[in-house]
Design an enzyme around this catalytic site. Structure first.
Site, mmCIF file in Angstrom:
data_model
loop_
_atom_site.group_PDB
_atom_site.id
_atom_site.type_symbol
_atom_site.label_atom_id
_atom_site.label_comp_id
_atom_site.label_asym_id
_atom_site.label_seq_id
_atom_site.Cartn_x
_atom_site.Cartn_y
_atom_site.Cartn_z
ATOM 1 N N ARG A 88 2.273 11.199 3.084
ATOM 2 C CA ARG A 88 2.835 10.341 2.355
ATOM 3 C C ARG A 88 4.319 10.897 1.883
ATOM 4 O O ARG A 88 5.377 10.153 1.999
ATOM 5 C CB ARG A 88 2.184 9.900 1.201
ATOM 6 C CG ARG A 88 2.775 8.635 0.579
ATOM 7 C CD ARG A 88 1.696 7.838 -0.318
ATOM 8 N NE ARG A 88 1.471 8.661 -1.449
ATOM 9 C CZ ARG A 88 0.520 8.261 -2.623
ATOM 10 N NH1 ARG A 88 -0.063 7.327 -2.420
ATOM 11 N NH2 ARG A 88 0.288 9.076 -3.585
ATOM 12 N N LYS A 190 7.267 6.839 -2.590
ATOM 13 C CA LYS A 190 6.723 7.081 -3.526
ATOM 14 C C LYS A 190 8.142 7.747 -4.446
ATOM 15 O O LYS A 190 8.202 9.134 -4.545
ATOM 16 C CB LYS A 190 5.651 8.056 -3.942
ATOM 17 C CG LYS A 190 5.201 8.216 -5.263
ATOM 18 C CD LYS A 190 3.699 8.711 -5.215
ATOM 19 C CE LYS A 190 3.074 9.006 -6.381
ATOM 20 N NZ LYS A 190 2.755 7.620 -7.118
ATOM 21 N N GLU A 226 1.339 -4.993 -6.681
ATOM 22 C CA GLU A 226 0.690 -3.930 -7.579
ATOM 23 C C GLU A 226 0.447 -4.190 -8.831
ATOM 24 O O GLU A 226 1.059 -5.139 -9.394
ATOM 25 C CB GLU A 226 1.908 -2.853 -7.388
ATOM 26 C CG GLU A 226 2.127 -2.090 -5.844
ATOM 27 C CD GLU A 226 2.438 -0.723 -5.750
ATOM 28 O OE1 GLU A 226 2.305 0.021 -6.906
ATOM 29 O OE2 GLU A 226 2.787 -0.239 -4.792
#
Length: 346
Positions: A88, A190, A226
């Site tokens: 990620r 992220k 989210e």
């Protein structure tokens, strides 16, 4: 890695651990210059020394990860799916034109930090863990809007307890009118900018006595994306299907994908990645927020406009949520057999 007590445990009340910064002994530091990463080193210095022109400061060229190390009953230490965090981070770096450490280097850096800070790993049975924060930032003398001339990759760690106080106690959330990320922006990476955008709506939610804000899809504001800084899952009324939102602007949670696997292969549920409409919450008996920090936080209810929808209960987790939590945490702490490749021993 066995618990040899070569150094005494940290002087910490493990029972009161929350999720806050605690300075530990060592962190890992590596520099990228002239097209390559250096060998990296452990350092006691918890202060970064960077140019005032660093792109991380001015243009948000940075990303980070979060993963945990867990003390097992036999004294050994587990890292949970660090290869997925490495992958990620590599995707986040690609999105922001940054070089990323390869998977082997990423895992080795994490290993070194855990070993060097062994005395800060909460004992087995306390519910605590050692949280690792790897990050990559653009640094070096620069002022134009361009990728940085140099980069830093670092990993530090802190001992942590639950992110939301109360453990597996349900929390209530409220939908926000703000967007966490643009439809074709950096929502799946992220990066710090996504979290900076969440500070104001998160504060407004807490001022109204909710745990955090829930973000709807930025294009139509009809679907849940989210829950604060965590992913959402829901269990259908018949208890047979695990549902989680799917969108290109959602951060792909490693915890969520682990729960998808557990739900299907251990609990025998059907699993669906699809739309979770905010006006269709009656279809679900249970809901939860999940992530590395939050693990699983049951959602008691969701406030949307003038409507407050309660799921299983505002006071206790639902039966499927409990089973998912027990299975996941059991794997992480070594009490239950892990799927192949999920655990890396330190």
């Amino acid at each position: 890695m066995t618990q040899t007590h070569a150094t005494p445990p940290a002087d910490i009340d493990w029972s009161t651990l929350g999720f806050s910064y605690i300075r530990t002994d060592f962190r890992y530091l590596s520099h990228w210059r002239d097209g390559a990463w250096d060998a990296g080193t452990l350092t006691r210095d918890n202060v970064l020394h960077i140019s005032e022109g660093s792109t991380a400061l001015h243009y948000g060229q940075q990303c980070f990860e979060g993963l945990k190390a867990y003390r097992c009953a036999d004294g050994t230490v587990n890292l949970f799916r660090p290869d997925q965090n490495a992958a990620r981070m590599q995707r986040s770096c690609e999105r922001l034109l940054m070089p990323a450490p390869n998977t082997e280097a990423f895992i080795e850096a994490c290993r070194q930090v855990v070993k060097a800070n062994e005395r800060f790993i909460p004992p087995y049975g306390t519910g605590g863990s050692l949280y690792l924060r790897p990050f990559v930032i653009g640094v070096g003398d620069n002022i134009g809007v361009r990728s940085a001339p140099e980069f830093i990759f670092s990993v530090f760690c802190i001992p942590v307890g639950p992110y939301f106080k109360g453990g597996l106690s349900p929390m209530n959330f409220i939908t926000s009118l703000y967007d966490r990320a643009a439809p074709h922006g950096t929502g799946a990476a992220k990066v710090g900018g996504n979290y900076a955008a969440s500070l104001l709506p998160g504060q407004e939610a807490k001022e109204r006595h909710f745990a955090d804000a829930i973000y709807l899809d930025p294009e139509t504001h009809t679907k849940i994306e989210e829950v604060g800084s965590a992913n959402l899952f829901a269990i259908t009324q018949d208890g047979r299907t695990f549902v989680t939102p799917k969108s290109p602007s959602i951060l792909p949670s490693i915890t969520k994908y682990s729960l998808l696997h557990i739900a299907e292969h251990r609990l025998g549920l059907d699993v669906v990645e699809g739309d979770v409409f905010i006006d269709g919450l009656d279809a679900y008996a249970e809901a939860g927020a999940c992530g590395t920090a939050a693990v699983i936080t049951p959602i008691g209810g969701i406030q949307h406009g003038d409507t407050f929808h309660v799921f299983h209960s505002e006071t206790e987790a639902g039966p499927v949520t409990k089973r998912l939590y027990d299975e996941l945490v059991g794997i992480q702490f070594g009490d239950r057999e892990a799927p192949e490749g999920w655990i890396v021993k330190v």
